[in-house]
Design an enzyme around this catalytic site. Structure first.
Site, short mmCIF file in Angstrom:
data_model
loop_
_atom_site.label_atom_id
_atom_site.label_comp_id
_atom_site.label_asym_id
_atom_site.label_seq_id
_atom_site.Cartn_x
_atom_site.Cartn_y
_atom_site.Cartn_z
N ASP A 4 9.42 -0.86 -7.13
CA ASP A 4 8.71 0.17 -6.36
C ASP A 4 9.63 0.95 -5.42
O ASP A 4 9.16 1.86 -4.73
CB ASP A 4 7.52 -0.44 -5.59
CG ASP A 4 7.86 -1.71 -4.84
OD1 ASP A 4 8.93 -2.28 -5.07
OD2 ASP A 4 7.04 -2.15 -4.01
N HIS A 5 10.91 0.60 -5.37
CA HIS A 5 11.87 1.37 -4.55
C HIS A 5 13.08 1.81 -5.36
O HIS A 5 13.69 2.83 -5.06
CB HIS A 5 12.31 0.55 -3.34
CG HIS A 5 11.14 -0.06 -2.61
ND1 HIS A 5 10.22 0.71 -1.93
CD2 HIS A 5 10.71 -1.34 -2.55
CE1 HIS A 5 9.28 -0.09 -1.45
NE2 HIS A 5 9.55 -1.34 -1.81
N HIS A 33 13.48 -10.64 2.19
CA HIS A 33 12.52 -10.16 1.17
C HIS A 33 13.19 -10.21 -0.21
O HIS A 33 12.57 -10.60 -1.20
CB HIS A 33 12.09 -8.74 1.52
CG HIS A 33 11.13 -8.14 0.55
ND1 HIS A 33 9.80 -8.49 0.51
CD2 HIS A 33 11.31 -7.23 -0.44
CE1 HIS A 33 9.20 -7.81 -0.47
NE2 HIS A 33 10.10 -7.05 -1.06
N TYR A 85 7.17 -20.24 -5.36
CA TYR A 85 8.41 -20.04 -4.60
C TYR A 85 8.20 -20.53 -3.17
O TYR A 85 7.13 -20.36 -2.59
CB TYR A 85 8.76 -18.55 -4.61
CG TYR A 85 10.05 -18.22 -3.87
CD1 TYR A 85 11.28 -18.26 -4.53
CD2 TYR A 85 10.02 -17.85 -2.53
CE1 TYR A 85 12.46 -17.95 -3.85
CE2 TYR A 85 11.20 -17.54 -1.85
CZ TYR A 85 12.41 -17.59 -2.51
OH TYR A 85 13.56 -17.28 -1.85
N HIS A 101 7.99 1.06 2.81
CA HIS A 101 6.55 1.32 2.69
C HIS A 101 6.09 2.09 3.94
O HIS A 101 6.19 1.56 5.05
CB HIS A 101 5.75 0.01 2.55
CG HIS A 101 5.97 -0.65 1.22
ND1 HIS A 101 5.23 -0.34 0.10
CD2 HIS A 101 6.86 -1.59 0.83
CE1 HIS A 101 5.65 -1.07 -0.92
NE2 HIS A 101 6.63 -1.83 -0.51
ZN LIG Z 1 10.02 -5.43 -2.57
#
Ligand SMILES: [Zn+2]
Length: 292
Positions: A107-108, A184, A218, A248
């Site tokens: 998404d990036h 992240h 995880y 975001h």
């Molecule tokens: Zn991410």
């Protein structure tokens, strides 16, 4: 007949030499992708810094005296919207000299391959982000990695240069500094630069995601990612920070701030990085409770 052939050859040459067009990759499908990819009119955040992303995924354009810098490329299907947004502001995407990536998720980084083909810009990220960016596949160290699955894959990016922690990417008059902020993802990078307007120069922080999100099974505690995330939150809180941006728009309150544009510049807030770090730590605390 010869004349027609000559004409055809001339036309072919003209087409081949015409301005390069964006050739998008296949769209990525996910539950939130359509919402994230809603179009959003581009706007100036401050000075040299412009928002050119979609409604739900940030892309930031920085203007220098000798070329442009782009941060993040959204989803594969965002690339065309970013290209159009840059043009709508009167900039030429072919002037982009560097594309910087926050972290290697679809998404990036999904739109970066197509934007790189268009602009022929160098792409920059951290050493730890290289393997995922250049293959388009998540590594086993990624919290969102699922074994034997293509989930999260995105178009591989050919030419990626690693930037060391604390090092700069320079285009013309603008120096953008890399700050490694793993958690992240292992390769997460936050980027900082200066924006000047009306004789005032401000520190802009594009803080990478600090959200403890993962695939099933995880553990942020067991993997050590929790420790890294706490350190990264501390680094972001300590950065000189007048304007906070992040991958975001939700995380820097873009929609609320756009509503308040008539009250000065709502994007300027020297406490924003501290709040950002605190809310990341709150999220992580809840996640670690759930893991126990
Ligand atoms: Zn991410």
């Amino acid at each position: 007949m010869i004349r027609i052939n000559l004409l055809l050859v001339t036309l072919l040459i003209l087409t081949a030499c015409g301005p390069r067009q964006l050739e998008p990759d296949a769209p990525y499908a996910c539950d939130r992708c359509n919402d994230w990819n809603e179009p959003r009119a581009p706007f100036r955040i401050h000075g040299n810094t412009w928002y050119v992303g979609t409604d739900g995924l940030s892309s930031i354009l920085i203007e220098s005296d000798d070329g442009l810098i782009l941060l993040d490329g959204g989803l594969p299907q965002s690339a065309a919207l970013i290209d159009a947004n840059i043009r709508a502001l009167g900039f030429d995407p072919l002037d982009i000299k560097a594309i910087l990536v926050s972290h290697a998720h679809f998404d990036h980084a999904g739109g970066v391959a197509a934007l790189q083909r268009l602009t022929r810009a160098n792409v920059f990220s951290s050493e730890a982000g290289m393997a995922t960016l250049t293959t388009g596949r998540l590594g086993e160290d990624d919290p969102q990695y699922v074994a034997d699955s293509d989930d999260g894959s995105f178009p591989a990016i050919r030419n990626v240069t690693a930037v060391g922690d604390g090092e700069f990417v320079t285009v013309g008059s603008v120096d953008v500094r890399a700050h490694y902020t793993p958690g992240h993802t292992a390769g997460s990078v936050s980027w900082t630069w200066e924006s000047c307007a009306l004789n005032t120069c401000l520190d802009v922080v594009y803080a990478d995601s600090l959200t403890a999100v993962s695939a099933q099974g995880y553990s942020f505690a067991a993997s050590g990612a929790a420790t890294r995330m706490v350190e990264s939150a501390g680094r972001i809180a300590d950065l000189p920070c007048d304007i906070l941006l992040s991958p975001h728009p939700f995380f820097f309150g873009m929609h609320d701030k756009l509503e308040r544009r008539d009250e000065g510049n709502p994007f300027v807030n020297s406490l924003a990085c501290t709040f950002y770090a605190e809310s990341a730590l709150d999220w992580l605390e809840q996640r670690l409770d759930a893991e126990r």
